[in-house]
Design a protein around this motif. Structure first.
Motif, PDB file in Angstrom:
ATOM      1  N   ASP A 334       0.667  -0.865   0.106  1.00 19.69           N
ATOM      2  CA  ASP A 334       0.066   0.285   0.155  1.00 19.69           C
ATOM      3  C   ASP A 334       0.629   1.326  -0.170  1.00 19.69           C
ATOM      4  OD1 ASP A 334      -2.466   1.055  -0.187  1.00 19.69           O
ATOM      5  OD2 ASP A 334      -3.110   1.163   2.006  1.00 19.69           O
ATOM      6  N   THR A 336       2.505   4.767  -1.236  1.00 13.77           N
ATOM      7  CA  THR A 336       2.310   5.983  -1.661  1.00 13.77           C
ATOM      8  C   THR A 336       3.540   6.582  -1.420  1.00 13.77           C
ATOM      9  OG1 THR A 336      -0.187   5.839  -1.199  1.00 13.77           O
ATOM     10  CG2 THR A 336       0.558   8.391  -1.391  1.00 13.77           C
ATOM     11  N   ARG A 347       0.234   5.889  -6.137  1.00 10.34           N
ATOM     12  CA  ARG A 347      -0.558   5.727  -5.007  1.00 10.34           C
ATOM     13  C   ARG A 347      -1.603   4.704  -4.530  1.00 10.34           C
ATOM     14  NH1 ARG A 347      -3.288  10.518  -6.776  1.00 10.34           N
ATOM     15  NH2 ARG A 347      -2.431  11.767  -8.391  1.00 10.34           N
ATOM     16  N   GLY A 348      -1.036   4.119  -3.681  1.00 17.30           N
ATOM     17  CA  GLY A 348      -1.074   3.014  -2.852  1.00 17.30           C
ATOM     18  C   GLY A 348      -0.664   1.976  -3.319  1.00 17.30           C
ATOM     19  N   ALA A 349       0.259   1.342  -4.281  1.00 21.28           N
ATOM     20  CA  ALA A 349       0.186   0.101  -4.565  1.00 21.28           C
ATOM     21  C   ALA A 349       0.892  -0.447  -4.194  1.00 21.28           C
ATOM     22  CB  ALA A 349       1.751   0.771  -5.901  1.00 21.28           C
ATOM     23  N   ASP A 538      -0.911   2.675 -14.445  1.00 24.73           N
ATOM     24  CA  ASP A 538      -2.109   2.863 -15.289  1.00 24.73           C
ATOM     25  C   ASP A 538      -2.003   4.768 -15.711  1.00 24.73           C
ATOM     26  OD1 ASP A 538      -1.588   4.684 -12.686  1.00 24.73           O
ATOM     27  OD2 ASP A 538      -4.699   4.331 -12.642  1.00 24.73           O
ATOM     28  N   GLN A 540      -2.318   7.269 -13.391  1.00 26.65           N
ATOM     29  CA  GLN A 540      -2.245   7.905 -12.481  1.00 26.65           C
ATOM     30  C   GLN A 540      -1.282   7.737 -11.229  1.00 26.65           C
ATOM     31  OE1 GLN A 540      -4.387  10.397 -13.613  1.00 26.65           O
ATOM     32  NE2 GLN A 540      -4.596   9.761 -15.737  1.00 26.65           N
ATOM     33  N   ARG A 542      -1.252   4.797 -10.045  1.00 26.93           N
ATOM     34  CA  ARG A 542      -1.646   3.024  -9.456  1.00 26.93           C
ATOM     35  C   ARG A 542      -1.496   1.862 -10.136  1.00 26.93           C
ATOM     36  NH1 ARG A 542      -5.840   6.961  -8.816  1.00 26.93           N
ATOM     37  NH2 ARG A 542      -6.281   6.953  -6.133  1.00 26.93           N
ATOM     38  N   GLU A 544      -2.762  -1.197 -12.295  1.00 28.53           N
ATOM     39  CA  GLU A 544      -3.615  -1.573 -12.929  1.00 28.53           C
ATOM     40  C   GLU A 544      -4.018  -2.823 -12.799  1.00 28.53           C
ATOM     41  OE1 GLU A 544      -4.937   0.708 -17.278  1.00 28.53           O
ATOM     42  OE2 GLU A 544      -5.223  -1.273 -17.787  1.00 28.53           O
TER      43      GLU A 544
END
Ligand SMILES: Nc1ncnc2c1ncn2[C@@H]1O[C@H](COP(=O)(O)OP(=O)(O)OP(=O)(O)O)[C@@H](O)[C@H]1O
Length: 577
Positions: A334, A336, A347-349, A538, A540, A542, A544
């Protein structure tokens, strides 16, 4: 400033600085005393028996000789103290640079460090000898003289003291104003230095872009700004000097008028008047010529500010007892992260790279692929979540243990001013020559060595620029093979390589693979297809999708699209060829 120099200095430099300051203070007091001794000397010369002047002459000669001797000794001592301080400052800056996170170094900051270590440090280290001493002389000399005059003629003495205070206040005010202009000029200098360094480093691209490229225009604009700021400083400095001189000489005029008036009223005899006049003129001369050196003190203080900023730049916290990774798996939990706190790049990977497997990271340009590799290598710490290696958070492992787990093959390979052999040995400094050459053979560097005039002992420094991009990457792979770390981070070259380099690099990478955990910022379809897992970003920040090539073709429309587009382009290229 002295306090700040003491804070940087080690025990030896501190001792030298103290000795220098004491010697300087004694020399300045002696010079001031010689000035005050003018009073009995001139009074005796004007008396009925001028021979009475002899003791004063002897006293002035003795004090003057002592002052001169101590000045020479303290001057020499000051130079040596400056040299010791320069070494110490370089040491302090070097130690700090080693501790700063790798992500801290951008071109602006490198420009600042370059200006700091080339000019700033020399300036600040020599400040006591070059600037502080004349400023002391300019303030202490007139102060001692005015205090002595208070005992002879309180009104004139008090006027001199008040006049001196007025001169110092004006001096401080004009310095403060000038300081603002200089700060701006310093910023422009740093900006200009950064642009020029960038321009020099990017010469191949600059030349390829032809005349009047963006890079050229940005350097020209930065240099124009730099010159304009320097001109503003110069104009302000001239105005300050003029104002300051007018005030100093106005004070002298007032005091002399007072002297003459006191002679007229019979309060002051002629010999004392002459003695006072001599002292007042000399005192003004000291002030007018010495106080402008305060500008040097300001410049030194700005260098010390820069050193302060370097020393207080946040370093990554290091654990007292670093954890140990249990294996070579990597986890993003998670995560960031953003280069500035308010605009996250990741973000939140969350993803998991099992030990001994290969993960390819793919995604559009600017989607954060390199950032993920940097976070694994702990160039930066995450804002939330955790990056783990071998089950332990990289913050608990600390930078050294984290980097020990990694072999990094990035695109911009830095070659140091040394031989090919030593550039490979960087991978593992205690490796034997045989081990270096073995790694070189496996990475296809033998072919490079054979071409070079002194083989492995040929200097291939940065400025030598003897190796091509593909060859540099082979050297980087040889370093990684030599290091033999359990995890390999690889940024695949996007630039077209010659066929020989491409084949040798592929062979070297295959050799590097073995049973190691590999995270590859992948551009080649072959690499992506071979990966055990593909992490798709993606654009953004994140993740995907993540999975094998076949899984993603079914499950992720954007991966399927990406693959179709890439393989289509490849087919198109092959067809066109
Ligand atoms: N040192 C940095 N300081 C500030 N922003 C940065 C820095 N490095 C990268 N970025 C920004 O972070 C974002 C992600 O960059 P990153 O280099 O990780 O992407 P990438 O997927 O590797 O791109 P590419 O494929 O083009 O190399 C981009 O918007 C980039 O501008």
């Amino acid at each position: 400033m002295i306090r700040r120099l003491y804070a940087i200095a080690d025990a030896d430099a501190r001792r030298r600085l103290t000795t220098y300051l004491v010697l300087s203070a004694v020399a300045i007091m002696l010079v001031s005393t010689a000035l005050v001794l003018l009073i009995p000397l001139i009074r005796a010369l004007f008396s009925d028996d001028p021979a009475q002047a002899l003791p004063s002459v002897i006293a002035i000669a003795a004090v003057g000789l002592a002052a001169m001797t101590i000045e020479i000794v303290s001057g020499m001592y000051g130079e040596r103290t400056g040299a010791v301080l320069i070494l110490r400052m370089h040491e302090v800056i070097g130690e700090r640079i080693m501790r700063l996170p790798i992500g801290w170094f951008d071109s602006e900051r490198i420009g600042t460090i370059s200006a700091l270590t080339s000019r700033g440090v020399t300036f600040a280290a020599n400040a006591p000898n070059s600037f502080l001493r004349p400023v002391w002389q300019a303030t202490v000399g007139p102060l001692v003289v005015a205090t002595a005059v208070v005992f002879i003629h309180p009104v004139i003495g008090a006027t001199m003291l008040l006049g001196g205070i007025a001169v110092v206040l004006v001096w401080r005010a004009v310095r403060a104003r000038e300081q603002r202009f200089r700060l701006r000029s310093d910023q422009m200098n740093e900006e200009g230095t950064a642009r020029v360094l960038e321009f020099a480093a990017a010469q191949p691209a600059v030349r390829a872009a032809g005349p009047d490229s963006l890079a050229e225009r940005s350097v020209r604009a930065a240099l124009r700004e730099q010159r304009a700021a320097a001109e503003r400083v110069l104009a302000q400095s001239n105005r300050s000097m003029a104002l300051y001189n007018v005030v100093a000489y106005a004070v002298l005029l007032i005091v002399v008028v007072l002297d003459v008036w006191q002679v007229g009223t019979g309060e002051l005899d002629a010999p004392t008047f002459v003695a006072l006049l001599a002292m007042q003129i000399l005192g003004t001369w000291f002030a007018v010529h010495g106080l402008p050196f305060g500008e040097g003190l300001d410049m030194s203080n700005r260098t010390l500010d820069q050193i302060d900023r370097l020393m207080t730049a946040p370093v990554l916290p290091e654990p007292d007892a670093p954890a140990r990774p249990v294996d070579a798996r990597i986890e993003f939990d998670d995560v960031t992260f953003g280069y500035s706190a308010d605009s996250p790049v990741i973000r939140g990977a969350s993803f998991h790279v099992p030990a001994g497997t290969m993960t390819a990271i793919v995604g559009p340009s600017g989607s954060g692929k390199t950032t993920i590799a940097r976070l694994i290598a702990r160039f930066f710490d995450v804002q939330s979540g955790a990056v783990k290696i071998g089950g332990a958070d990289v913050r608990a492992l600390g930078t050294a243990v984290t980097l020990a787990q990694l072999s990094v093959v990035f695109q911009d390979v830095y070659l140091f001013e040394d031989t090919l052999r030593e550039n490979i040995r960087l991978g593992r400094p205690d490796a034997s020559d045989t081990e270096v050459e073995d790694a070189a053979r496996r990475a296809g560097v033998i072919e490079i060595a054979e071409r070079l005039p002194q083989g492995f002992d040929t200097p291939v420094g940065e400025s030598g620029g003897t190796l091509s991009g593909g060859e540099r990457q082979r050297v980087s792979i040889a370093r990684a093979l030599l290091k033999d770390a359990p995890i390999v981070l690889l940024d695949e070259a996007t630039a077209a390589l010659d066929i020989e380099s491409e084949a040798l690099i592929q062979q070297g990478l295959a050799d590097l693979s073995g049973h190691k955990t590999r995270v590859v910022i992948a551009h080649r379809l072959q690499t992506i297809r071979q990966a055990d897992q593909i992490v798709v970003l993606d654009g953004q920040g994140r993740i995907e999708a993540a999975g094998s090539h076949d899984e993603l073709l079914d499950a992720s429309p954007s991966y399927a699209g990406f693959w179709a587009e890439r393989s289509g382009t490849l087919n198109w290229r092959i067809d066109a060829g």
